[in-house]
Design a protein around this motif. Structure first.
Motif, short mmCIF file in Angstrom:
data_model
loop_
_atom_site.label_atom_id
_atom_site.label_comp_id
_atom_site.label_asym_id
_atom_site.label_seq_id
_atom_site.Cartn_x
_atom_site.Cartn_y
_atom_site.Cartn_z
N THR A 210 0.83 -1.21 0.00
CA THR A 210 0.00 0.00 0.00
C THR A 210 0.86 1.26 0.00
O THR A 210 0.61 2.20 -0.76
CB THR A 210 -0.94 -0.02 1.22
OG1 THR A 210 -1.75 -1.20 1.16
CG2 THR A 210 -1.83 1.21 1.26
N ARG A 214 0.99 3.86 -3.11
CA ARG A 214 0.56 5.24 -2.85
C ARG A 214 1.67 6.25 -3.10
O ARG A 214 1.45 7.30 -3.71
CB ARG A 214 0.09 5.33 -1.39
CG ARG A 214 -0.38 6.70 -0.93
CD ARG A 214 -0.53 6.74 0.58
NE ARG A 214 0.77 6.65 1.26
CZ ARG A 214 0.92 6.47 2.57
NH1 ARG A 214 -0.16 6.34 3.34
NH2 ARG A 214 2.12 6.41 3.11
N ARG A 239 -6.50 -0.96 -2.27
CA ARG A 239 -7.79 -0.49 -2.81
C ARG A 239 -8.60 0.23 -1.72
O ARG A 239 -9.18 1.30 -1.96
CB ARG A 239 -8.58 -1.67 -3.37
CG ARG A 239 -9.87 -1.25 -4.07
CD ARG A 239 -10.66 -2.42 -4.62
NE ARG A 239 -11.20 -3.26 -3.55
CZ ARG A 239 -10.72 -4.47 -3.22
NH1 ARG A 239 -9.70 -4.98 -3.88
NH2 ARG A 239 -11.26 -5.17 -2.24
N LYS A 240 -8.62 -0.36 -0.52
CA LYS A 240 -9.44 0.21 0.55
C LYS A 240 -8.85 1.50 1.12
O LYS A 240 -9.58 2.45 1.44
CB LYS A 240 -9.60 -0.82 1.68
CG LYS A 240 -10.46 -2.02 1.29
CD LYS A 240 -10.39 -3.11 2.37
CE LYS A 240 -11.22 -4.33 1.99
NZ LYS A 240 -11.05 -5.44 2.96
N CYS A 242 -6.29 3.58 -0.26
CA CYS A 242 -5.94 4.71 -1.13
C CYS A 242 -6.47 4.56 -2.55
O CYS A 242 -5.96 5.21 -3.46
CB CYS A 242 -4.43 4.96 -1.12
SG CYS A 242 -3.41 3.52 -1.38
N ASP A 243 -7.46 3.70 -2.73
CA ASP A 243 -8.15 3.57 -4.01
C ASP A 243 -7.19 3.29 -5.17
O ASP A 243 -7.33 3.84 -6.26
CB ASP A 243 -8.98 4.83 -4.30
CG ASP A 243 -10.05 4.59 -5.37
OD1 ASP A 243 -10.50 3.44 -5.49
OD2 ASP A 243 -10.38 5.55 -6.09
N LYS A 244 -6.18 2.45 -4.92
CA LYS A 244 -5.21 2.09 -5.94
C LYS A 244 -5.53 0.70 -6.49
O LYS A 244 -5.79 -0.24 -5.72
CB LYS A 244 -3.79 2.08 -5.36
CG LYS A 244 -3.25 3.46 -5.01
CD LYS A 244 -2.81 4.21 -6.24
CE LYS A 244 -2.12 5.52 -5.86
NZ LYS A 244 -1.72 6.27 -7.06
N GLU A 245 -5.49 0.56 -7.81
CA GLU A 245 -5.70 -0.73 -8.47
C GLU A 245 -4.32 -1.34 -8.72
O GLU A 245 -3.55 -0.84 -9.55
CB GLU A 245 -6.45 -0.55 -9.79
CG GLU A 245 -6.85 -1.84 -10.46
CD GLU A 245 -8.02 -2.56 -9.78
OE1 GLU A 245 -8.17 -3.77 -9.98
OE2 GLU A 245 -8.77 -1.89 -9.05
#
Length: 442
Positions: A210, A214, A239-240, A242-245
């Protein structure tokens, strides 16, 4: 640029297809998306290495080779040194808890790891991670890595300063304990007991992914097949939080045809450092793999083109020994350089076939005084040389016809080795078909 991989290593121009062709890929979170990503972008990806020793071994080397392929095809390897996670230890694939190391040992091991990575990857050593100040505050890189260069970062930067309550509030709330307990890495430990200390490891590794997604755009995590649960944890957390795929991919562990991990010797792990495992011993390990393992080892541990791999793997009978010799030479050349590989090859041929020079066979010096008078017991000598672990094993080896001196089989387990048995101050002791030691009197 370190140029280990020839341009003709594969007919494919997408690294995903190359890795698949070589038999590396085991699991992928989204195969179509990952293949497209590796086709259309040059990405940052990472593999983590916890500093459990001061040297890399063959198990690590599989991951190094994968990073070399990725770098060859223009992607940016991120070598994550586990100065933080190494303080806990990964329970994956373990039947017991890892030995807890002090901070000084961990930091020194990280430094030694980095030196070995420098042999195989081109690094942008001016790049660095400018750390964050806790779970909530993003950090950043000081610059974009130079194209085609690898970078190295230590997760001690963001794990050691953490406030525990802040960490479990912000990270721990995203993990379901029931789901964690179903993970393969924990399941196999539940019978013998899993400490809460180790239970935190999945959170820490997930947080690694993460932070790097990020703060400097890492898009994939790679690892051995035993890392699947930890990788999934990181994908979900990125994903939860920092909304990163992001994506994950695991690779086959280096196992033999019987499903056992390769790279174990009578003296322990097969190390990449010549001080820990001599180039000759390293060469001999690969020269003596089972026939059924030649294809897998040629595919995964050498950069020979696939046509050549298939040709060598199809050899049968006595000819398969040529394939094993090529395998041993190529892997030793990669790890120790061509000169050491050639020395090991010459030494092996001399020992096995009586040709070439015996200069490159492992040598031990002994005091001449030990062999005066009645001489020294052969069993004591071979135990000292490390050819047998005990006197009992030494007696059994001789009684079963498994020991030779200067090519002559020894039949008397009580034989005394005397000075007059040395030819030009040397004797060659052979145990079985594969182990040779040259003993030199000084």
């Amino acid at each position: 640029m370190k140029n280990f991989i020839p341009d003709n290593v594969s007919k494919y121009d997408n690294v995903y297809d190359v890795l698949k062709e070589r038999g590396f890929i085991e699991q992928v979170t989204d195969e179509d998306a990952v293949r497209k990503l590796l086709t259309n972008e040059k990405i940052k990806f990472y593999i983590g290495f916890d500093p459990t020793a001061d040297c890399l071994h063959v198990g690590h080397f599989m991951q190094v080779i994968i990073m070399m392929y990725m770098q060859k095809f223009g992607h940016t390897p991120v070598v994550l040194l586990g100065g933080g996670t190494g303080m806990v230890g990964d329970p994956s694939g373990r039947t017991d808890m890892r030995k807890v190391m002090d901070v000084e040992t961990i930091d020194e091991n990280c430094r030694q790891f980095k030196k070995l990575f420098d042999k195989f990857l081109d690094f942008d050593d001016e790049w660095k991670y400018e750390g964050n100040e806790g779970v909530y505050k993003p950090g950043h890189e000081n610059k974009t890595p130079d194209p085609g260069k690898a970078i190295s970062v230590n997760n001690a930067n963001w794990l050691r300063p953490l406030n525990y309550v802040e960490f479990v509030r912000e990270v721990g709330t995203h993990f379901n304990v029931n789901n964690m307990l179903r993970a393969e890495c924990f399941k196999q430990r539940m019978v013998d007991g899993l400490s809460f200390f180790e239970f935190n490891y999945m959170l820490m590794q997930s947080y690694d992914f993460t932070v790097m997604a990020r703060d400097f755009g890492v898009k994939m995590e790679f690892g051995g097949n035993d890392q699947w649960s930890n990788i999934i944890g990181g994908i979900d957390l990125a994903r939860k939080m920092c909304d990163k795929e992001v994506y994950g991919m695991t690779f086959s562990l280096l196992t033999n045809s019987e499903g056992k991990k390769m790279g174990k010797t009578a003296n322990g792990a097969l190390w990449l450092s010549p001080e820990r495992t001599s180039p000759y011993e390293f060469f001999q390990y690969w020269r003596n793999v089972a026939d059924a393992d030649v294809d897998k080892c040629l595919r995964m541990l050498t950069f020979l083109p696939m046509d050549e791999v298939k040709r060598l793997s199809s050899l049968e009978g006595a000819e398969i020994n040529h394939a094993k010799e090529v395998l041993a030479f190529e892997v030793t050349k990669l790890v120790h350089g061509e000169a050491e590989a050639q020395k090991a090859l010459d030494g092996a041929r001399a020992a096995f076939a009586g040709g070439a020079s015996t200069d490159n066979i492992p040598t031990t010096e002994v005091a001449a005084a030990d062999f005066g008078g009645e001489g020294k017991g052969l069993v004591s000598l071979i135990k000292e040389l490390g050819l047998v672990p005990s006197n009992g094993e030494g007696f059994r080896t001789i009684e079963q016809g498994g020991l030779s001196i200067n090519g002559d089989k020894v039949t008397d387990p009580k034989l005394k080795v005397t000075a007059d048995m040395f030819k030009d101050g040397e004797i060659l002791i052979q145990k079985g078909k594969k182990k040779f030691v040259k003993v030199v009197m000084k």
